[in-house]
Design an enzyme around this catalytic site. Structure first.
Site, PDB file in Angstrom:
ATOM      1  N   SER A  13       1.193   2.064  -2.587  1.00  0.00           N
ATOM      2  CA  SER A  13       1.595   3.406  -2.131  1.00  0.00           C
ATOM      3  C   SER A  13       0.411   4.172  -1.536  1.00  0.00           C
ATOM      4  O   SER A  13       0.588   4.961  -0.598  1.00  0.00           O
ATOM      5  CB  SER A  13       2.259   4.206  -3.254  1.00  0.00           C
ATOM      6  OG  SER A  13       1.326   4.600  -4.226  1.00  0.00           O
ATOM      7  N   ASN A  14      -0.792   3.942  -2.060  1.00  0.00           N
ATOM      8  CA  ASN A  14      -1.969   4.595  -1.456  1.00  0.00           C
ATOM      9  C   ASN A  14      -2.279   4.009  -0.078  1.00  0.00           C
ATOM     10  O   ASN A  14      -2.693   4.733   0.832  1.00  0.00           O
ATOM     11  CB  ASN A  14      -3.180   4.464  -2.383  1.00  0.00           C
ATOM     12  CG  ASN A  14      -3.140   5.493  -3.495  1.00  0.00           C
ATOM     13  OD1 ASN A  14      -3.416   6.661  -3.276  1.00  0.00           O
ATOM     14  ND2 ASN A  14      -2.760   5.057  -4.689  1.00  0.00           N
ATOM     15  N   MET A  90      -7.200  -4.330  -8.548  1.00  0.00           N
ATOM     16  CA  MET A  90      -7.486  -4.375  -9.983  1.00  0.00           C
ATOM     17  C   MET A  90      -8.459  -5.500 -10.344  1.00  0.00           C
ATOM     18  O   MET A  90      -8.207  -6.302 -11.247  1.00  0.00           O
ATOM     19  CB  MET A  90      -6.174  -4.504 -10.766  1.00  0.00           C
ATOM     20  CG  MET A  90      -5.189  -3.384 -10.478  1.00  0.00           C
ATOM     21  SD  MET A  90      -5.862  -1.725 -10.659  1.00  0.00           S
ATOM     22  CE  MET A  90      -5.740  -1.543 -12.429  1.00  0.00           C
ATOM     23  N   ARG A  91      -9.567  -5.529  -9.638  1.00  0.00           N
ATOM     24  CA  ARG A  91     -10.549  -6.585  -9.825  1.00  0.00           C
ATOM     25  C   ARG A  91     -11.931  -6.000  -9.537  1.00  0.00           C
ATOM     26  O   ARG A  91     -12.063  -5.176  -8.627  1.00  0.00           O
ATOM     27  CB  ARG A  91     -10.242  -7.672  -8.775  1.00  0.00           C
ATOM     28  CG  ARG A  91     -10.499  -9.055  -9.192  1.00  0.00           C
ATOM     29  CD  ARG A  91      -9.803 -10.004  -8.230  1.00  0.00           C
ATOM     30  NE  ARG A  91      -8.536 -10.438  -8.773  1.00  0.00           N
ATOM     31  CZ  ARG A  91      -8.403 -11.316  -9.753  1.00  0.00           C
ATOM     32  NH1 ARG A  91      -9.460 -11.886 -10.278  1.00  0.00           N
ATOM     33  NH2 ARG A  91      -7.215 -11.637 -10.210  1.00  0.00           N
ATOM     34  N   LEU A  92     -12.914  -6.421 -10.327  1.00  0.00           N
ATOM     35  CA  LEU A  92     -14.274  -5.920 -10.076  1.00  0.00           C
ATOM     36  C   LEU A  92     -14.818  -6.526  -8.785  1.00  0.00           C
ATOM     37  O   LEU A  92     -14.654  -7.717  -8.545  1.00  0.00           O
ATOM     38  CB  LEU A  92     -15.200  -6.324 -11.222  1.00  0.00           C
ATOM     39  CG  LEU A  92     -15.334  -5.380 -12.411  1.00  0.00           C
ATOM     40  CD1 LEU A  92     -16.361  -5.945 -13.386  1.00  0.00           C
ATOM     41  CD2 LEU A  92     -15.718  -3.979 -11.974  1.00  0.00           C
ATOM     42  N   ILE A  93     -15.444  -5.684  -7.967  1.00  0.00           N
ATOM     43  CA  ILE A  93     -16.109  -6.183  -6.765  1.00  0.00           C
ATOM     44  C   ILE A  93     -17.423  -6.839  -7.191  1.00  0.00           C
ATOM     45  O   ILE A  93     -18.209  -6.256  -7.942  1.00  0.00           O
ATOM     46  CB  ILE A  93     -16.387  -5.019  -5.785  1.00  0.00           C
ATOM     47  CG1 ILE A  93     -15.071  -4.416  -5.276  1.00  0.00           C
ATOM     48  CG2 ILE A  93     -17.270  -5.462  -4.623  1.00  0.00           C
ATOM     49  CD1 ILE A  93     -14.273  -5.274  -4.330  1.00  0.00           C
ATOM     50  N   ASN A 107     -13.410   3.776  -4.063  1.00  0.00           N
ATOM     51  CA  ASN A 107     -12.285   3.440  -4.941  1.00  0.00           C
ATOM     52  C   ASN A 107     -11.593   4.722  -5.376  1.00  0.00           C
ATOM     53  O   ASN A 107     -12.213   5.785  -5.442  1.00  0.00           O
ATOM     54  CB  ASN A 107     -12.808   2.695  -6.179  1.00  0.00           C
ATOM     55  CG  ASN A 107     -11.699   2.294  -7.137  1.00  0.00           C
ATOM     56  OD1 ASN A 107     -10.642   1.828  -6.706  1.00  0.00           O
ATOM     57  ND2 ASN A 107     -11.911   2.471  -8.429  1.00  0.00           N
ATOM     58  N   HIS A 109      -9.272   6.220  -8.620  1.00  0.00           N
ATOM     59  CA  HIS A 109      -8.951   5.889 -10.008  1.00  0.00           C
ATOM     60  C   HIS A 109      -8.170   7.053 -10.629  1.00  0.00           C
ATOM     61  O   HIS A 109      -8.543   8.217 -10.458  1.00  0.00           O
ATOM     62  CB  HIS A 109     -10.240   5.633 -10.787  1.00  0.00           C
ATOM     63  CG  HIS A 109      -9.983   5.179 -12.188  1.00  0.00           C
ATOM     64  ND1 HIS A 109      -9.576   3.897 -12.492  1.00  0.00           N
ATOM     65  CD2 HIS A 109     -10.025   5.850 -13.363  1.00  0.00           C
ATOM     66  CE1 HIS A 109      -9.393   3.794 -13.795  1.00  0.00           C
ATOM     67  NE2 HIS A 109      -9.665   4.964 -14.349  1.00  0.00           N
TER      68      HIS A 109
HETATM   69  C1  GAR Z   1      -3.282   3.947  -8.312  1.00  0.00           C
HETATM   70  O1  GAR Z   1      -2.822   4.891  -9.238  1.00  0.00           O
HETATM   71  C2  GAR Z   1      -4.768   3.774  -8.413  1.00  0.00           C
HETATM   72  O2  GAR Z   1      -5.445   4.953  -8.741  1.00  0.00           O
HETATM   73  C3  GAR Z   1      -4.889   2.772  -9.523  1.00  0.00           C
HETATM   74  O3  GAR Z   1      -3.856   1.851  -9.279  1.00  0.00           O
HETATM   75  C4  GAR Z   1      -2.754   2.548  -8.680  1.00  0.00           C
HETATM   76  C5  GAR Z   1      -2.310   1.784  -7.467  1.00  0.00           C
HETATM   77  O4  GAR Z   1      -1.132   2.319  -6.947  1.00  0.00           O
HETATM   78  N1  GAR Z   1      -6.171   2.146  -9.548  1.00  0.00           N
HETATM   79  C6  GAR Z   1      -6.831   1.840 -10.654  1.00  0.00           C
HETATM   80  O5  GAR Z   1      -6.393   2.010 -11.773  1.00  0.00           O
HETATM   81  C7  GAR Z   1      -8.219   1.241 -10.415  1.00  0.00           C
HETATM   82  N2  GAR Z   1      -8.939   1.139 -11.620  1.00  0.00           N
HETATM   83  P1  GAR Z   1      -0.607   1.888  -5.522  1.00  0.00           P
HETATM   84  O6  GAR Z   1      -0.616   0.368  -5.479  1.00  0.00           O
HETATM   85  O7  GAR Z   1       0.784   2.429  -5.463  1.00  0.00           O
HETATM   86  O8  GAR Z   1      -1.512   2.498  -4.475  1.00  0.00           O
END
Ligand code: GAR
Length: 181
Positions: A13-14, A90-93, A107, A109
């Protein structure tokens, strides 16, 4: 114009919010590439539908992180990427990408870092009975959610708030501020 690559593992979604910001003229950059470590993710589906260059990989099919990151760096270089935008990746770079793109990776968060790092930050805030949480955009370094903070926006948590109501509020903030940053 600058070329960006978005990395996403999930819904995307982002990624779509950034795509829309470019389409409606708010954001002046080229969304050149979408990369995912989940070949069947919604993010990849959306990239296909929108005709955006995409690359997905299964980490298990590589001997180690260096192996798949080396392939990714070659791809990023061939697409002349200026900025890497992690959006639910969801993976460390690892050091292979970091050493090539130092200071050029950001990033988002779903918490007010340094609180609630890692997975399920929204769930962590609820479990903690916090009265507020929020969203952080930060530069990426070798740690997990530790790089220097660029922007933070707070989101109040109502008494008895549930994940079902909090998550959409967090997402609404994310979709607005990531393009701003
Ligand atoms: C988002 O809320 C983002 O902040 C989070 O994953 C979601 C992805 O949503 N990221 C983390 O937690 C990173 N540690 P999306 O796939 O709908 O953009």
């Amino acid at each position: 114009m600058k070329n960006i690559a978005i990395f996403a593992s999930g819904t995307g979604s982002n990624f779509i919010a950034i795509y829309n910001a470019i389409q409606n003229g708010y954001l002046n950059c080229n969304l050149e590439l979408l990369i995912s470590d989940k070949p069947k993710s919604k993010a990849i589906e959306k990239a296909k539908t929108l005709g955006i260059n995409h690359f997905s990989f299964s980490p298990k099919q590589y001997s180690n992180k260096e192996a798949y990151e080396t392939e990714i760096v070659e791809l990023l270089q061939s697409h002349h990427i200026d900025l890497i935008v992690l959006a639910g990746y969801m993976r460390l770079i690892g050091s292979t990408i970091l050493s090539n793109y130092e200071g050029k990776i950001i990033n988002i968060h779903p918490s007010l870092l340094p609180l609630y790092k890692g997975k399920d930050a929204v769930g962590q805030a609820l479990l903690d009975k916090a009265t507020k949480t929020g969203v952080t955009v930060h530069y990426v370094d070798s740690g997990m959610d530790t790089g220097s903070i660029i922007k933070q926006v707070e989101c109040p948590i109502q008494p008895n708030e549930q994940r079902e109501t909090l998550e959409p509020k967090i997402h609404a903030i994310e979709h607005k501020i990531y393009s701003q940053v």
